[in-house]
Write a protein that holds these residues in place. Structure first.
Motif, PDB file in Angstrom:
ATOM      1  N   SER A 136       0.843  -1.200   0.000  1.00 63.39           N
ATOM      2  CA  SER A 136       0.000   0.000   0.000  1.00 63.39           C
ATOM      3  C   SER A 136       0.874   1.245   0.000  1.00 63.39           C
ATOM      4  O   SER A 136       2.026   1.221   0.447  1.00 63.39           O
ATOM      5  N   TYR A 137       0.299   2.342  -0.487  1.00 65.50           N
ATOM      6  CA  TYR A 137       0.972   3.636  -0.453  1.00 65.50           C
ATOM      7  C   TYR A 137       0.446   4.447   0.732  1.00 65.50           C
ATOM      8  O   TYR A 137      -0.673   4.197   1.217  1.00 65.50           O
ATOM      9  N   PRO A 138       1.214   5.402   1.227  1.00 62.36           N
ATOM     10  CA  PRO A 138       0.772   6.187   2.381  1.00 62.36           C
ATOM     11  C   PRO A 138      -0.621   6.797   2.220  1.00 62.36           C
ATOM     12  O   PRO A 138      -1.368   6.894   3.204  1.00 62.36           O
ATOM     13  N   SER A 139      -0.977   7.219   1.001  1.00 61.42           N
ATOM     14  CA  SER A 139      -2.293   7.825   0.777  1.00 61.42           C
ATOM     15  C   SER A 139      -3.431   6.845   1.019  1.00 61.42           C
ATOM     16  O   SER A 139      -4.592   7.253   1.159  1.00 61.42           O
ATOM     17  N   GLN A 140      -3.116   5.550   1.052  1.00 60.08           N
ATOM     18  CA  GLN A 140      -4.137   4.517   1.258  1.00 60.08           C
ATOM     19  C   GLN A 140      -4.218   4.071   2.716  1.00 60.08           C
ATOM     20  O   GLN A 140      -4.971   3.155   3.036  1.00 60.08           O
ATOM     21  N   LEU A 141      -3.481   4.734   3.593  1.00 62.45           N
ATOM     22  CA  LEU A 141      -3.416   4.325   4.998  1.00 62.45           C
ATOM     23  C   LEU A 141      -4.097   5.334   5.905  1.00 62.45           C
ATOM     24  O   LEU A 141      -4.187   6.523   5.593  1.00 62.45           O
ATOM     25  N   SER A 142      -4.552   4.851   7.064  1.00 65.26           N
ATOM     26  CA  SER A 142      -5.071   5.740   8.107  1.00 65.26           C
ATOM     27  C   SER A 142      -3.905   6.415   8.816  1.00 65.26           C
ATOM     28  O   SER A 142      -2.734   6.034   8.643  1.00 65.26           O
ATOM     29  N   GLY A 143      -4.215   7.416   9.646  1.00 68.52           N
ATOM     30  CA  GLY A 143      -3.172   8.109  10.393  1.00 68.52           C
ATOM     31  C   GLY A 143      -2.371   7.169  11.277  1.00 68.52           C
ATOM     32  O   GLY A 143      -1.137   7.243  11.335  1.00 68.52           O
ATOM     33  N   GLY A 144      -3.069   6.257  11.959  1.00 65.53           N
ATOM     34  CA  GLY A 144      -2.376   5.316  12.829  1.00 65.53           C
ATOM     35  C   GLY A 144      -1.481   4.371  12.054  1.00 65.53           C
ATOM     36  O   GLY A 144      -0.368   4.034  12.499  1.00 65.53           O
ATOM     37  N   GLN A 145      -1.937   3.928  10.891  1.00 60.82           N
ATOM     38  CA  GLN A 145      -1.116   3.051  10.055  1.00 60.82           C
ATOM     39  C   GLN A 145       0.118   3.779   9.531  1.00 60.82           C
ATOM     40  O   GLN A 145       1.213   3.207   9.478  1.00 60.82           O
ATOM     41  N   LYS A 146      -0.054   5.050   9.168  1.00 65.61           N
ATOM     42  CA  LYS A 146       1.104   5.835   8.721  1.00 65.61           C
ATOM     43  C   LYS A 146       2.149   5.945   9.825  1.00 65.61           C
ATOM     44  O   LYS A 146       3.355   5.826   9.570  1.00 65.61           O
TER      45      LYS A 146
END
Length: 341
Positions: A136-146
């Motif tokens: 996944s790319y950062p744009s596809q992640l939630s804040g916590g996942q980032k």
């Protein structure tokens, strides 16, 4: 593990010199989670950036893992920084890279062979709970996942120290707790020394062993978290402790009740460790001619043990109320009579 001796940082501005960090002495033990708390402008961000020489001190010594960073050459400092990683409030991820590629980036810079990189990245993805999100790319992640990606990337080179610069400030409360739990898990599994800065006492209460309070560039108070909660000395520390023990809505409620029943007394009880198991309220009702109204209570877990607060309203004659308060004071329960003028 980390010591700061008479560290100062002065910025020269058009309006004159600014003492961002003013003669700070500090010692942080190996394997400790150490918190630095202060309001905006207190100097905490400048202080933590001096722990990896992103900001060089104007004077004083910064020692990390046996090295005086202030005295190292640029080449020596680059090597020393490999043992000091950092995570940030706004993640600082590479948006054109996948999760896996973001985590691998510091390993690429260090020249780690590809097979070893892939193995290490897989270990880190599992450690931070991002299985299935590697492509996944950062744009596809939630804040916590980032932030989990940021933590994994920071751990890639097996650092000895992890610096956290307001690492949960951009997250909602539930996600904040999950990230804090992850940091505790990493601290325990890897024996990593963690230094974090924040303006939220909830963060300090939840994971830190010790805390230093900063104001106007100085450390005005420090100690074990439980001790600071029990006996805050400085007014700024008392304000921070109230974030956890006495929320704004509680203050408003107490003020209203005090005005409605001026003959009553509002009391804050503080329970630490095993004292929380004592039937103090039941005993007060049985022994004294007072009515007890429980207003608000909360038990918080710190790294040093449980810490609970309870606000009660006592109604009765002055004599009976004083007897009840004196009794509670003798039961290993800290008692403070609350007064809002």
């Amino acid at each position: 593990m980390i010591t700061l001796d008479a560290v100062k940082k002065i910025f020269q501005t058009k309006d004159g010199a600014v003492n961002a960090v003013d003669h700070v002495d500090l010692s942080i033990d190996q394997g400790e989670i150490f918190g630095i708390i202060g309001y905006s402008g207190a100097g905490k961000s400048t202080l933590i950036r001096m722990l990896n020489m992103l900001e060089r001190p104007t004077s004083g010594d910064v020692n990390v893992a046996g090295k005086n960073l202030s005295k190292l050459s640029n080449n020596e400092l680059r090597k020393a920084r490999q043992e000091i990683s950092m995570i940030f409030q706004h993640f600082n991820l590479l948006w054109s890279r996948t999760v896996r590629e973001n985590i691998a980036f510091p390993l690429e810079i260090a020249g780690v062979p590809k097979a070893e990189r892939l193995k290490r990245v897989d270990e880190l993805i599992k450690l931070v709970g991002l299985e299935g999100r590697g492509e996944s790319y950062p744009s596809q992640l939630s804040g916590g996942q980032k932030q989990r990606v940021g933590i994994a990337r920071a751990l890639a080179n097996n650092p000895k120290v992890l610096l956290c610069d307001e690492a949960t400030s951009a997250l909602d409360p539930k996600t904040t707790d999950s990230i804090l739990n992850l940091l505790v898990e990493i601290n325990q599994k890897l024996g990593l020394t963690i230094v974090l800065i924040t303006h939220e006492m909830h963060v300090i209460r939840k994971i830190c062993h010790r805390v230093a309070v900063m104001e106007a560039g100085k450390i005005v108070e420090q100690g074990p978290v439980l001790e600071v909660f029990r006996h805050p000395k400085e007014s700024i520390t008392k304000d921070f402790v109230k974030q956890v023990t006495e929320p704004e809505e509680t203050t408003d409620m107490i003020k209203q009740l005090a005005s409605e029943k001026p003959q009553s007394q509002i009391v804050q009880l503080t329970f630490v460790g095993g004292s929380a198991e004592q039937p103090v309220i039941t005993d007060v009702i049985r022994k004294f001619d007072v009515q007890v109204n429980i207003l608000q209570g909360k038990v918080s877990q710190t790294q040093n043990g449980p810490y609970g607060t309870l606000f009660i309203q006592l109604e009765g004659t002055d004599t009976e109320i004083q007897k009840a308060v004196a009794y509670m004071n003798g039961q290993k329960v800290e008692v403070e009579v609350i007064s809002y003028e």
